[in-house]
Design a protein around this motif. Structure first.
Motif, PDB file in Angstrom:
ATOM      1  N   GLU A 191       0.839  -1.197   0.000  1.00 27.39           N
ATOM      2  CA  GLU A 191       0.000   0.000   0.000  1.00 27.39           C
ATOM      3  C   GLU A 191       0.873   1.246   0.000  1.00 27.39           C
ATOM      4  O   GLU A 191       1.866   1.313   0.727  1.00 27.39           O
ATOM      5  N   PHE A 192       0.484   2.205  -0.818  1.00 25.42           N
ATOM      6  CA  PHE A 192       1.245   3.434  -0.993  1.00 25.42           C
ATOM      7  C   PHE A 192       0.326   4.638  -0.847  1.00 25.42           C
ATOM      8  O   PHE A 192      -0.794   4.630  -1.365  1.00 25.42           O
ATOM      9  N   GLN A 193       0.822   5.679  -0.193  1.00 26.48           N
ATOM     10  CA  GLN A 193       0.138   6.970  -0.165  1.00 26.48           C
ATOM     11  C   GLN A 193       0.884   7.862  -1.147  1.00 26.48           C
ATOM     12  O   GLN A 193       2.050   8.192  -0.936  1.00 26.48           O
ATOM     13  N   VAL A 194       0.226   8.209  -2.232  1.00 24.30           N
ATOM     14  CA  VAL A 194       0.843   8.941  -3.329  1.00 24.30           C
ATOM     15  C   VAL A 194       0.716  10.448  -3.085  1.00 24.30           C
ATOM     16  O   VAL A 194      -0.296  10.924  -2.550  1.00 24.30           O
TER      17      VAL A 194
ATOM     18  N   THR B   8      -4.453   6.874  -2.280  1.00 22.43           N
ATOM     19  CA  THR B   8      -3.910   5.600  -1.821  1.00 22.43           C
ATOM     20  C   THR B   8      -4.011   4.586  -2.951  1.00 22.43           C
ATOM     21  O   THR B   8      -5.027   4.517  -3.647  1.00 22.43           O
TER      22      THR B   8
ATOM     23  N   ILE C 238       5.713   9.310  -3.878  1.00 27.39           N
ATOM     24  CA  ILE C 238       4.892   8.916  -2.735  1.00 27.39           C
ATOM     25  C   ILE C 238       5.209   9.716  -1.472  1.00 27.39           C
ATOM     26  O   ILE C 238       6.299  10.260  -1.320  1.00 27.39           O
TER      27      ILE C 238
ATOM     28  N   GLU D  52       4.270   7.959   1.481  1.00 26.25           N
ATOM     29  CA  GLU D  52       4.541   6.846   2.387  1.00 26.25           C
ATOM     30  C   GLU D  52       4.331   5.519   1.672  1.00 26.25           C
ATOM     31  O   GLU D  52       3.394   5.364   0.893  1.00 26.25           O
ATOM     32  N   GLU D  53       5.221   4.566   1.972  1.00 25.27           N
ATOM     33  CA  GLU D  53       5.011   3.166   1.603  1.00 25.27           C
ATOM     34  C   GLU D  53       4.699   2.442   2.902  1.00 25.27           C
ATOM     35  O   GLU D  53       5.529   2.383   3.802  1.00 25.27           O
TER      36      GLU D  53
END
Length: 101
Positions: free
Chosen positions: A11-14, A54, A87, A89-90
């Motif tokens: 999951e990534f927050q772009v 996300t 991103i 956050e990863e």
């Protein structure tokens, strides 16, 4: 009879405005994982509703060994080079064993 499968959920927050570039890199990794890796059964790139920028990867492999082989591929290396500036956050990768089908 159930055939075991090794599941990977990433999951990534772009970053705002970077979603198109991130999805382009993600689609390349997913496409080549499915086409070039015999042990990759499924690779979905998902944008959950109501979750902003996300992106979730839902990947299914024949085994942990098949996933480990994925970690050494040129297409994953391209993704690893492309995504960090895109991103915020990863999130920690989660592993599971699929129970159905």
């Amino acid at each position: 009879m159930r055939i075991p499968a090794f599941v990977v959920i990433a999951e990534f927050q772009v970053k705002p405005g970077k979603l198109p570039a991130f999805l382009e890199a993600a689609r390349d990794d997913a496409k080549h994982s499915l086409a070039d890796e015999p042990g990759c059964r499924q690779f979905d790139v998902i944008c959950p509703e109501g979750a902003g920028d996300t992106v979730v990867f839902y990947e299914v492999y024949d085994s942990r060994a098949a996933f480990d082989a994925h970690l050494e591929t040129p297409h994953l290396e391209r993704f690893r080079q492309a995504f960090p500036p895109l991103i915020i956050e990863e999130r920690p990768v989660r592993f599971a064993e699929r129970q159905h089908p």
